[in-house]
Design a protein around this motif. Structure first.
Motif, PDB file in Angstrom:
ATOM      1  N   MET A   1      -4.286  23.132  29.946  1.00 12.21           N
ATOM      2  CA  MET A   1      -5.339  22.705  29.196  1.00 12.21           C
ATOM      3  C   MET A   1      -6.449  24.100  29.968  1.00 12.21           C
ATOM      4  O   MET A   1      -6.922  23.350  31.526  1.00 12.21           O
ATOM      5  N   ILE A   2      -7.682  25.022  29.707  1.00  9.08           N
ATOM      6  CA  ILE A   2      -8.972  25.524  30.008  1.00  9.08           C
ATOM      7  C   ILE A   2      -9.546  24.057  29.190  1.00  9.08           C
ATOM      8  O   ILE A   2      -9.900  23.576  28.412  1.00  9.08           O
ATOM      9  N   LYS A   3     -10.595  23.403  30.208  1.00 10.95           N
ATOM     10  CA  LYS A   3     -11.783  22.155  30.371  1.00 10.95           C
ATOM     11  C   LYS A   3     -12.943  23.383  29.962  1.00 10.95           C
ATOM     12  O   LYS A   3     -13.331  23.781  30.981  1.00 10.95           O
ATOM     13  N   VAL A   4     -13.589  22.879  29.048  1.00 14.15           N
ATOM     14  CA  VAL A   4     -14.923  23.027  28.920  1.00 14.15           C
ATOM     15  C   VAL A   4     -16.024  22.248  28.468  1.00 14.15           C
ATOM     16  O   VAL A   4     -15.919  21.830  27.485  1.00 14.15           O
ATOM     17  N   ALA A   5     -16.922  22.317  28.927  1.00 17.15           N
ATOM     18  CA  ALA A   5     -18.173  21.411  29.187  1.00 17.15           C
ATOM     19  C   ALA A   5     -18.912  21.074  27.576  1.00 17.15           C
ATOM     20  O   ALA A   5     -19.119  22.595  27.506  1.00 17.15           O
ATOM     21  N   TRP A   6     -19.135  20.532  26.798  1.00 20.87           N
ATOM     22  CA  TRP A   6     -19.976  20.373  26.080  1.00 20.87           C
ATOM     23  C   TRP A   6     -21.113  20.776  26.259  1.00 20.87           C
ATOM     24  O   TRP A   6     -21.833  20.590  27.154  1.00 20.87           O
ATOM     25  N   ASP A   7     -21.919  21.543  25.096  1.00 23.85           N
ATOM     26  CA  ASP A   7     -23.133  21.811  25.305  1.00 23.85           C
ATOM     27  C   ASP A   7     -23.674  21.322  24.668  1.00 23.85           C
ATOM     28  O   ASP A   7     -23.321  20.629  23.544  1.00 23.85           O
ATOM     29  N   VAL A   8     -25.474  21.556  24.374  1.00 27.84           N
ATOM     30  CA  VAL A   8     -26.298  20.866  23.922  1.00 27.84           C
ATOM     31  C   VAL A   8     -26.541  21.076  22.205  1.00 27.84           C
ATOM     32  O   VAL A   8     -25.743  19.643  21.471  1.00 27.84           O
ATOM     33  N   GLU A   9     -26.085  22.465  21.788  1.00 31.02           N
ATOM     34  CA  GLU A   9     -25.623  22.454  20.449  1.00 31.02           C
ATOM     35  C   GLU A   9     -24.729  22.351  20.238  1.00 31.02           C
ATOM     36  O   GLU A   9     -24.318  21.230  18.841  1.00 31.02           O
ATOM     37  N   GLU A  10     -23.354  21.150  20.725  1.00 30.97           N
ATOM     38  CA  GLU A  10     -22.289  20.984  20.145  1.00 30.97           C
ATOM     39  C   GLU A  10     -22.523  19.305  19.801  1.00 30.97           C
ATOM     40  O   GLU A  10     -22.630  18.947  19.467  1.00 30.97           O
ATOM     41  N   LEU A  11     -23.358  19.012  21.208  1.00 28.95           N
ATOM     42  CA  LEU A  11     -23.181  17.456  21.146  1.00 28.95           C
ATOM     43  C   LEU A  11     -24.063  17.157  19.678  1.00 28.95           C
ATOM     44  O   LEU A  11     -24.421  16.317  19.410  1.00 28.95           O
ATOM     45  N   VAL A  12     -25.373  18.074  19.570  1.00 33.96           N
ATOM     46  CA  VAL A  12     -26.157  17.813  18.535  1.00 33.96           C
ATOM     47  C   VAL A  12     -25.448  17.445  17.151  1.00 33.96           C
ATOM     48  O   VAL A  12     -25.750  16.741  16.349  1.00 33.96           O
ATOM     49  N   ALA A  13     -24.377  18.644  17.103  1.00 30.01           N
ATOM     50  CA  ALA A  13     -23.888  19.110  16.052  1.00 30.01           C
ATOM     51  C   ALA A  13     -22.458  17.144  15.499  1.00 30.01           C
ATOM     52  O   ALA A  13     -22.544  16.752  14.418  1.00 30.01           O
ATOM     53  N   LEU A  14     -22.679  16.899  17.002  1.00 29.86           N
ATOM     54  CA  LEU A  14     -21.961  15.433  16.291  1.00 29.86           C
ATOM     55  C   LEU A  14     -22.157  14.809  16.903  1.00 29.86           C
ATOM     56  O   LEU A  14     -21.522  13.812  15.711  1.00 29.86           O
ATOM     57  N   ILE A  15     -23.420  14.380  17.018  1.00 27.93           N
ATOM     58  CA  ILE A  15     -24.675  13.181  16.749  1.00 27.93           C
ATOM     59  C   ILE A  15     -24.414  13.114  15.460  1.00 27.93           C
ATOM     60  O   ILE A  15     -24.712  12.056  14.988  1.00 27.93           O
ATOM     61  N   ASP A  16     -24.770  14.341  15.013  1.00 25.25           N
ATOM     62  CA  ASP A  16     -25.470  14.551  13.142  1.00 25.25           C
ATOM     63  C   ASP A  16     -23.919  14.047  12.235  1.00 25.25           C
ATOM     64  O   ASP A  16     -24.198  13.283  11.793  1.00 25.25           O
ATOM     65  N   VAL A  17     -22.708  13.517  13.265  1.00 23.63           N
ATOM     66  CA  VAL A  17     -21.134  13.305  11.999  1.00 23.63           C
ATOM     67  C   VAL A  17     -21.586  12.140  12.465  1.00 23.63           C
ATOM     68  O   VAL A  17     -21.627  11.200  11.590  1.00 23.63           O
ATOM     69  N   TYR A  18     -21.847  11.820  13.283  1.00 26.02           N
ATOM     70  CA  TYR A  18     -22.040   9.985  13.894  1.00 26.02           C
ATOM     71  C   TYR A  18     -22.959   9.762  13.086  1.00 26.02           C
ATOM     72  O   TYR A  18     -22.693   8.509  11.884  1.00 26.02           O
ATOM     73  N   ARG A  19     -24.510   9.679  13.170  1.00 31.48           N
ATOM     74  CA  ARG A  19     -25.603   9.823  12.508  1.00 31.48           C
ATOM     75  C   ARG A  19     -25.096   9.572  10.527  1.00 31.48           C
ATOM     76  O   ARG A  19     -25.982   8.831  10.383  1.00 31.48           O
ATOM     77  N   LYS A  20     -23.843   9.941  10.254  1.00 31.76           N
ATOM     78  CA  LYS A  20     -24.055  10.680   8.678  1.00 31.76           C
ATOM     79  C   LYS A  20     -22.979   9.610   8.631  1.00 31.76           C
ATOM     80  O   LYS A  20     -22.765   9.301   7.550  1.00 31.76           O
ATOM     81  N   SER A  21     -22.141   8.996   9.866  1.00 32.23           N
ATOM     82  CA  SER A  21     -21.017   8.477   9.773  1.00 32.23           C
ATOM     83  C   SER A  21     -20.915   6.437   9.136  1.00 32.23           C
ATOM     84  O   SER A  21     -19.822   6.241   8.195  1.00 32.23           O
ATOM     85  N   ASP A  22     -22.303   6.179   8.582  1.00 30.41           N
ATOM     86  CA  ASP A  22     -22.116   4.801   8.555  1.00 30.41           C
ATOM     87  C   ASP A  22     -21.749   5.030   6.619  1.00 30.41           C
ATOM     88  O   ASP A  22     -22.198   5.542   5.604  1.00 30.41           O
ATOM     89  N   GLY A  23     -20.779   3.809   6.577  1.00 32.32           N
ATOM     90  CA  GLY A  23     -20.153   3.016   5.430  1.00 32.32           C
ATOM     91  C   GLY A  23     -18.880   4.516   4.587  1.00 32.32           C
ATOM     92  O   GLY A  23     -18.659   4.166   3.979  1.00 32.32           O
ATOM     93  N   LYS A  24     -18.974   5.644   6.022  1.00 33.40           N
ATOM     94  CA  LYS A  24     -17.430   6.280   5.274  1.00 33.40           C
ATOM     95  C   LYS A  24     -16.626   5.504   5.948  1.00 33.40           C
ATOM     96  O   LYS A  24     -15.926   4.782   6.997  1.00 33.40           O
ATOM     97  N   THR A  25     -15.083   5.798   4.959  1.00 34.58           N
ATOM     98  CA  THR A  25     -14.114   5.243   5.777  1.00 34.58           C
ATOM     99  C   THR A  25     -13.812   6.378   6.746  1.00 34.58           C
ATOM    100  O   THR A  25     -14.408   7.230   7.392  1.00 34.58           O
TER     101      THR A  25
END
Length: 114
Positions: A1-25
Motif C-alpha cells: 500500500m502506498i501511503k499518501v498524506a492528506w493535504d489541505v485541499e483534501e481535508l477541506v473537502a472532507l470537512i465539508d462533507v462532515y459539516r453538511k452531514s447533520d440529519g443525514k443517514t
C-alpha cells in the motif's frame, strides 16, 4: 500500500462533507464519502500523485470522517487519531471561513465529478 498524506485541499473537502452531514443517514454520508473518494482519485491522477487502488477508498474515507467527528466534538465522539493537519484545517473553518470556502470552491471547480 502506498501511503499518501492528506493535504489541505483534501481535508477541506472532507470537512465539508462532515459539516453538511447533520440529519443525514449513514447511507447518505457514505455515498458522499464515496463520491469524494472518486474526486480525490481524479485529483491524484491529474496532479500525478503516485497511488494505488486503496488510495482514498471508502474504508479509509470513513475512518478519516470519524477523525473529523472527533475533532468537531472535542473528543466526545469519533476516532482519536486525528492528525495535527486535520485539526488545523478544521480550526480554519471557524477562524478563517473565507479562506476555507475559497479552497473548497477551487477544489470543487477542478475535481468535482458531475
Amino acid at each position: 500500500m502506498i501511503k499518501v498524506a492528506w493535504d489541505v485541499e483534501e481535508l477541506v473537502a472532507l470537512i465539508d462533507v462532515y459539516r453538511k452531514s447533520d440529519g443525514k443517514t449513514t447511507d447518505q454520508v457514505e455515498k458522499e464519502l464515496m463520491d469524494l473518494s472518486k474526486s480525490l482519485t481524479l485529483r491524484a491522477q491529474k496532479l500525478g500523485i503516485t497511488h494505488d487502488e486503496k488510495f482514498r477508498n471508502l474504508n479509509g474515507m470513513k475512518m478519516m470522517f470519524q477523525n473529523v467527528v472527533y475533532t468537531a466534538t472535542n473528543g466526545h465522539q469519533g476516532l482519536s487519531s486525528a492528525s495535527l493537519s486535520l485539526q488545523k484545517v478544521y480550526k480554519m473553518l471557524h477562524t478563517n471561513p473565507d479562506v476555507f470556502e475559497l479552497i473548497l470552491e477551487e477544489f470543487t471547480r477542478r475535481y468535482h465529478l458531475k
